[in-house]
Design a protein around this motif. Structure first.
Motif, mmCIF file in Angstrom:
data_model
loop_
_atom_site.group_PDB
_atom_site.id
_atom_site.type_symbol
_atom_site.label_atom_id
_atom_site.label_comp_id
_atom_site.label_asym_id
_atom_site.label_seq_id
_atom_site.Cartn_x
_atom_site.Cartn_y
_atom_site.Cartn_z
ATOM 1 N N ALA A 102 0.775 -1.134 -0.162
ATOM 2 C CA ALA A 102 0.017 -0.068 0.020
ATOM 3 C C ALA A 102 0.892 1.290 0.087
ATOM 4 O O ALA A 102 2.028 1.107 0.565
ATOM 5 C CB ALA A 102 -0.887 -0.078 1.452
ATOM 6 N N ALA A 103 0.452 2.247 -0.589
ATOM 7 C CA ALA A 103 1.171 3.711 -0.665
ATOM 8 C C ALA A 103 0.211 4.626 -0.136
ATOM 9 O O ALA A 103 -0.755 4.931 -0.723
ATOM 10 C CB ALA A 103 1.737 3.751 -2.177
ATOM 11 N N LYS A 122 -4.323 -4.118 9.743
ATOM 12 C CA LYS A 122 -4.320 -4.990 8.761
ATOM 13 C C LYS A 122 -5.558 -4.784 7.726
ATOM 14 O O LYS A 122 -5.616 -4.807 6.284
ATOM 15 C CB LYS A 122 -4.366 -6.296 9.233
ATOM 16 C CG LYS A 122 -3.182 -6.707 9.704
ATOM 17 C CD LYS A 122 -3.196 -8.127 10.489
ATOM 18 C CE LYS A 122 -3.758 -8.354 11.703
ATOM 19 N NZ LYS A 122 -3.483 -9.744 12.215
ATOM 20 N N ARG A 123 -6.848 -4.444 8.335
ATOM 21 C CA ARG A 123 -7.960 -3.977 7.395
ATOM 22 C C ARG A 123 -7.671 -3.060 6.461
ATOM 23 O O ARG A 123 -7.965 -3.010 5.184
ATOM 24 C CB ARG A 123 -9.215 -3.972 8.220
ATOM 25 C CG ARG A 123 -10.405 -3.598 7.402
ATOM 26 C CD ARG A 123 -11.759 -3.068 8.085
ATOM 27 N NE ARG A 123 -11.337 -1.746 8.766
ATOM 28 C CZ ARG A 123 -11.639 -0.586 7.954
ATOM 29 N NH1 ARG A 123 -11.930 -0.970 6.625
ATOM 30 N NH2 ARG A 123 -11.429 0.637 8.602
ATOM 31 N N LEU A 124 -7.078 -1.709 6.894
ATOM 32 C CA LEU A 124 -6.890 -0.685 6.219
ATOM 33 C C LEU A 124 -5.712 -0.708 5.169
ATOM 34 O O LEU A 124 -5.554 -0.053 4.339
ATOM 35 C CB LEU A 124 -6.449 0.431 7.224
ATOM 36 C CG LEU A 124 -7.613 0.859 8.025
ATOM 37 C CD1 LEU A 124 -7.294 2.024 9.121
ATOM 38 C CD2 LEU A 124 -8.538 1.608 7.169
ATOM 39 N N PRO A 161 -2.356 3.878 13.385
ATOM 40 C CA PRO A 161 -0.924 3.594 13.181
ATOM 41 C C PRO A 161 -0.894 2.515 12.008
ATOM 42 O O PRO A 161 -1.570 1.388 12.182
ATOM 43 C CB PRO A 161 -0.511 3.308 14.301
ATOM 44 C CG PRO A 161 -1.222 3.974 15.402
ATOM 45 C CD PRO A 161 -2.651 3.996 14.836
ATOM 46 N N HIS A 162 0.108 2.653 11.126
ATOM 47 C CA HIS A 162 0.269 1.713 10.156
ATOM 48 C C HIS A 162 -0.805 1.744 8.938
ATOM 49 O O HIS A 162 -0.730 1.072 8.187
ATOM 50 C CB HIS A 162 0.557 0.398 10.467
ATOM 51 C CG HIS A 162 1.529 0.259 11.420
ATOM 52 N ND1 HIS A 162 2.805 0.773 11.200
ATOM 53 C CD2 HIS A 162 1.439 -0.310 12.907
ATOM 54 C CE1 HIS A 162 3.532 0.428 12.341
ATOM 55 N NE2 HIS A 162 3.008 -0.054 13.336
ATOM 56 N N CYS A 210 -1.249 3.592 5.863
ATOM 57 C CA CYS A 210 -0.139 4.521 5.236
ATOM 58 C C CYS A 210 -0.415 5.932 5.076
ATOM 59 O O CYS A 210 0.459 6.624 5.560
ATOM 60 C CB CYS A 210 0.133 3.804 3.891
ATOM 61 S SG CYS A 210 -1.321 3.829 2.653
ATOM 62 N N VAL A 211 -1.590 6.205 4.656
ATOM 63 C CA VAL A 211 -2.044 7.395 4.550
ATOM 64 C C VAL A 211 -1.986 8.505 5.869
ATOM 65 O O VAL A 211 -1.566 9.717 6.006
ATOM 66 C CB VAL A 211 -3.083 7.842 3.532
ATOM 67 C CG1 VAL A 211 -4.347 7.598 4.585
ATOM 68 C CG2 VAL A 211 -3.297 9.227 3.109
ATOM 69 N N ASP A 212 -2.222 7.857 7.030
ATOM 70 C CA ASP A 212 -2.529 8.417 8.079
ATOM 71 C C ASP A 212 -1.070 8.567 8.766
ATOM 72 O O ASP A 212 -0.621 9.518 9.284
ATOM 73 C CB ASP A 212 -3.341 7.551 9.334
ATOM 74 C CG ASP A 212 -4.886 7.438 8.986
ATOM 75 O OD1 ASP A 212 -5.291 8.672 8.388
ATOM 76 O OD2 ASP A 212 -5.271 6.481 9.313
ATOM 77 N N ASP A 213 -0.013 7.507 8.395
ATOM 78 C CA ASP A 213 1.102 7.685 8.782
ATOM 79 C C ASP A 213 1.928 8.828 8.207
ATOM 80 O O ASP A 213 2.811 9.741 8.722
ATOM 81 C CB ASP A 213 2.072 6.324 8.622
ATOM 82 C CG ASP A 213 1.700 5.260 9.712
ATOM 83 O OD1 ASP A 213 1.210 5.684 10.403
ATOM 84 O OD2 ASP A 213 2.205 4.107 9.369
#
Length: 217
Positions: free
Chosen positions: A54-55, A101-103, A195-196, A198-201
């Protein structure tokens, strides 16, 4: 009241107005103008050619104001075919929260790698002039995304949408902030999201990095 109190206060007020007009105003305008992209990739490895799952990317100015964001999920089988898979990193993912993991694995449409990279390319180019592209480590997110573009270069010859001289590293700024004895904004700012994811990080890294940059100026 001391006879010098009023003149002193007026002098300080005039100096403050001049500071705002001559320094902070133009400086703030420049900080608002500059556009920077912060990347966060979720992967199955930490090698430079990591399998990208994911990016996430967020474009902000140096005031920390968000301009745009994008999140792309990649077909896992296709990602594994085009990048390195590390069993320890796979196990690490098994230990993460169900929501993380879902996200990363089940949050909407998954794209073939070349299609995801084409979508990212278009998004990045639509931003206009970008001063810096930031990853969390000099051999991490930027290198992983560059490697992914190399892996599909036969199908997508346009390649990576930024140049080498635009590369920036979040960890270096965090260390400079520590040397300058600035507050630890990485831990001090509240994390918005999961957390984890990707876009929130990426958004969190953008917030604390731009705050540190302003503190260093």
């Amino acid at each position: 009241m001391h006879p010098l109190a009023l003149p002193t206060c007026l002098t300080l007020f005039v100096l403050w107005v001049l500071y705002i007009a001559l320094y902070w105003g133009p400086r703030r305008a420049k900080l608002r103008k500059e556009r920077h992209v912060f990347l966060d990739l979720e992967t199955y490895s930490t090698r430079p050619n990591a399998c990208v799952l994911a990016a996430g990317a967020v474009c902000v100015n140096l005031l920390g104001e968000e301009i745009s964001r994008i999140k792309l999920l990649i077909n896992v089988k296709d990602a594994m075919k085009n990048g390195h898979v590390d069993p320890d990193t796979v196990k690490w993912w098994d230990d993460q929260s169900d929501e993380a993991k879902r996200l990363t694995f089940n949050d909407g449409e998954r794209h073939m790698l070349v299609d995801a990279l084409a979508k990212y390319y278009a998004w990045h180019k639509d931003l206009g002039k970008v001063e810096g592209v930031w990853g969390n480590g000099s051999t991490a997110d930027n290198a992983w995304l560059r490697s992914a573009y190399t892996a599909v270069s036969g199908e997508f010859p346009a390649g990576c949408p930024w140049d080498f001289w635009q590369e920036r590293d979040v960890r270096t700024v965090v260390h400079l902030g520590w040397l300058a004895k600035l507050p630890n904004h990485k831990k001090g700012l509240s994390f918005k999201g999961v957390p984890h994811n990707c876009v929130d990080d990426a958004a969190h890294q953008a917030r604390y990095t731009t705050k540190l940059i302003r503190g260093l100026l």
